[in-house]
Design a protein around this motif. Structure first.
Motif, mmCIF file in Angstrom:
data_model
loop_
_atom_site.group_PDB
_atom_site.id
_atom_site.type_symbol
_atom_site.label_atom_id
_atom_site.label_comp_id
_atom_site.label_asym_id
_atom_site.label_seq_id
_atom_site.Cartn_x
_atom_site.Cartn_y
_atom_site.Cartn_z
ATOM 1 N N HIS A 171 0.852 -1.191 0.000
ATOM 2 C CA HIS A 171 0.000 0.000 0.000
ATOM 3 C C HIS A 171 0.886 1.238 0.000
ATOM 4 N N PRO A 172 0.552 2.269 -0.791
ATOM 5 C CA PRO A 172 1.425 3.451 -0.875
ATOM 6 C C PRO A 172 1.582 4.203 0.445
ATOM 7 N N ARG A 173 0.603 4.113 1.326
ATOM 8 C CA ARG A 173 0.689 4.817 2.614
ATOM 9 C C ARG A 173 1.028 3.888 3.767
ATOM 10 N N HIS A 174 0.472 2.682 3.740
ATOM 11 C CA HIS A 174 0.596 1.788 4.887
ATOM 12 C C HIS A 174 1.675 0.732 4.709
ATOM 13 N N GLY A 175 2.280 0.669 3.553
ATOM 14 C CA GLY A 175 3.354 -0.282 3.330
ATOM 15 C C GLY A 175 2.843 -1.681 3.019
#
Length: 289
Positions: free
Chosen positions: A241-245
């Motif tokens: 995920h781009p924000r949550h990794g």
């Protein structure tokens, strides 16, 4: 449609009352004049729409063929004949499925029309917008029709792909974002492409993707190996995920009833995979006292 079990075999049983009701209702809506036919005026014929004999004429069948179908005296009617009648009566996809089930042949082997599955009612955008998790809707060719804000935020720079199948299999961003792409994603998605082509062999979009997959050095061995189509509903696969990794998508899939082959996909993101003992049990109706 009902079934009758005999030992290990289950036989489809024609639902004569439902079949007759569906056909009579839809036949009454077709005006003979639309096909250059005269409306019968003799005694004993007061029903609206096409006569049974006119249906035989328009489908180029022997006299009384349609009458046998409507009255349930045509066991195991061929699919090509049912398709003729369905198109003549302008059935939609739900009615086409009902016709096949009532006639005792089960679900239809293919959509009624080649354009079926390429459009869905506009209200589905509101449905997708109302889902809290990432969600999107594709047509039968996997072209993206609708998506919500959580899904848009998932793509870097909000570069939302036009076709989800192509993005998963062939786009470099997809291969980087979908972790364990070569073992968790591609082997599960390629059979879905093959299954879609079995139903829609003339679909130009799917054919182009299949040709590219067959030429791709990473996909060619998997494509040539075949494999069974595994439905993704409830599956869990790794993703970045781009924000949550790094994390996992739990995939939930459904299909709008009026558009065969289309799919609503909901992606539930978690930073850790569920343990086997944490898997949510199947939903079942409670026993009625």
């Amino acid at each position: 449609m009902s079934t009758r079990s005999t030992g290990d075999d289950t036989t489809m049983v024609m639902n004569k009352p439902a079949l007759k009701a569906l056909l009579m209702e839809r036949r009454a809506l077709i005006e003979p004049e639309q096909y250059g036919l005269a409306r019968p005026t003799g005694q004993g014929r007061r029903a609206q729409g096409l006569s049974q004999q006119q249906v035989d004429e328009l489908t180029a069948r022997a006299l009384h063929t349609y009458g046998r179908l409507e009255t349930g005296r045509y066991p195991h009617p061929p699919v090509d004949y049912l398709r003729q009648v369905a198109r003549l009566f302008r059935l939609n996809e739900q009615e086409w499925t009902s016709l096949c089930r009532y006639a005792g042949i089960g679900d239809p082997p293919a959509p009624l029309s080649t354009v079926s599955g390429l459009e869905v009612p506009g209200v589905w955008q509101e449905v997708v917008d109302g889902i809290a998790h990432m969600a999107y809707l594709t047509d039968a060719s996997w072209n993206l029709l609708a998506f919500n804000e959580p899904l848009a935020a998932f793509f870097a720079g909000r570069r939302i792909p036009g076709n989800m199948m192509r993005w998963i299999l062939l786009d470099p961003d997809g291969r980087e974002t979908l972790l364990d792409w070569d073992t968790a994603w591609a082997p599960a998605v390629l059979p879905q492409l093959r299954a879609a082509l079995a139903v829609r062999p003339d679909d130009e979009t799917l054919l182009r993707i299949a040709c590219e997959a067959a030429r791709d050095p990473d996909l060619r061995p998997l494509w040539e190996a075949g494999g069974a189509a595994v439905h993704p509903d409830g599956d869990e696969r790794p993703v970045r995920h781009p924000r949550h990794g790094p994390g996992y998508f739990t995939i939930c899939a459904a299909q709008p009833m009026t558009a065969p082959g289309s799919r609503l996909v909901i992606l539930i993101f978690r930073t850790e995979a569920r343990k086997p003992h944490d898997r949510i049990p199947m939903l079942r109706a409670r026993a009625v006292p």
